[in-house]
Design a protein around this motif. Structure first.
Motif, short mmCIF file in Angstrom:
data_model
loop_
_atom_site.label_atom_id
_atom_site.label_comp_id
_atom_site.label_asym_id
_atom_site.label_seq_id
_atom_site.Cartn_x
_atom_site.Cartn_y
_atom_site.Cartn_z
N SER A 50 -10.10 1.38 7.24
CA SER A 50 -9.40 0.58 6.25
C SER A 50 -8.03 1.22 6.10
O SER A 50 -7.92 2.36 5.66
CB SER A 50 -10.17 0.61 4.92
OG SER A 50 -9.48 -0.09 3.94
N SER A 56 -4.81 -1.90 3.01
CA SER A 56 -6.26 -1.76 3.21
C SER A 56 -6.86 -2.76 4.20
O SER A 56 -8.07 -2.96 4.24
CB SER A 56 -7.01 -1.82 1.88
OG SER A 56 -6.64 -0.71 1.10
N SER A 58 -8.11 -4.01 7.86
CA SER A 58 -8.82 -3.24 8.89
C SER A 58 -7.87 -2.86 10.02
O SER A 58 -6.92 -3.57 10.32
CB SER A 58 -10.01 -4.05 9.42
OG SER A 58 -9.56 -5.26 9.96
N ASP A 86 -5.57 7.47 8.19
CA ASP A 86 -6.38 6.57 7.36
C ASP A 86 -7.61 7.30 6.83
O ASP A 86 -7.98 7.16 5.66
CB ASP A 86 -6.84 5.35 8.16
CG ASP A 86 -5.73 4.38 8.49
OD1 ASP A 86 -4.61 4.52 7.93
OD2 ASP A 86 -5.97 3.49 9.33
#
Length: 188
Positions: A50, A56, A58, A86
């Motif tokens: 994410s 956020s 993918s 991330d």
């Protein structure tokens, strides 16, 4: 190569190692064996995170991986790469592996054919506590990693697996319990 890695690890720490994956692909109906076989045979897959840098959304990235004969994938990620950054913020990740990526498998079918197995491991990624030993396991499968730049912030990661989904035949993906996945042996 996977079997040599398993033998090396068995010699180094026999109490910490589960059964190595079988050499032959399990029958279609054996979802548990197929999941462990695929993780053991795969040298790369797609790791999705994410991404805070993308509100956020993918983010999927091709990553090298190795199985340390326990079913837990190991990774060697650089902090220069968005995936590792991330994970510093949100450790949740999904690793997807396809039998189509294994040489000699699925040669006469489409990668989306359900008989061309795939597995998705969902979990949380963390730096490996046994970094040197974990690095030796992944570097055995990916020897070029030994020569990657030291100043690129590479670190060994492991996944704490929360869910296992496997597709190895028609009828949709099946959930395999994490406990049975981690305790699997060729005779189970």
């Amino acid at each position: 190569s996977t079997m040599r890695l398993c033998a090396l690890i068995l010699l180094a720490a026999p109490s910490a190692v589960a059964a190595c994956p079988p050499l032959e692909k399990p029958p279609y109906a054996d979802n548990l064996g197929t999941a462990r076989w695929l993780v053991g045979k795969s040298s790369w897959g797609t790791l999705s995170t994410s991404s805070p840098q993308r509100a956020s959304a993918s983010w999927g990235n091709v990553v090298s991986t190795a199985d340390n004969c326990t079913g837990v994938p190991i990774f060697f990620l650089s902090k220069l790469d968005e995936t590792a950054r991330d994970l510093d913020i949100d450790p949740r990740a999904t690793l997807v592996l396809s039998e189509a990526a294994i040489p000699g498998q699925c040669a006469h079918s489409d990668p989306e054919d359900p008989r061309c197995s795939r597995v998705a491991l969902h979990g949380r990624m963390h730096p490996a506590k046994d970094g040197d030993k974990a690095f030796e396991a992944i570097a055995h499968v990916h020897p070029a990693m030994r020569y990657w730049p030291k100043n690129h912030g590479f670190q060994v990661y492991r996944m704490t697996i929360d869910d296992v989904f496997v597709l190895s035949d028609y009828g949709g993906a099946k959930t395999v319990t994490v406990d049975s996945y981690l305790k699997w042996t060729p005779s189970s």
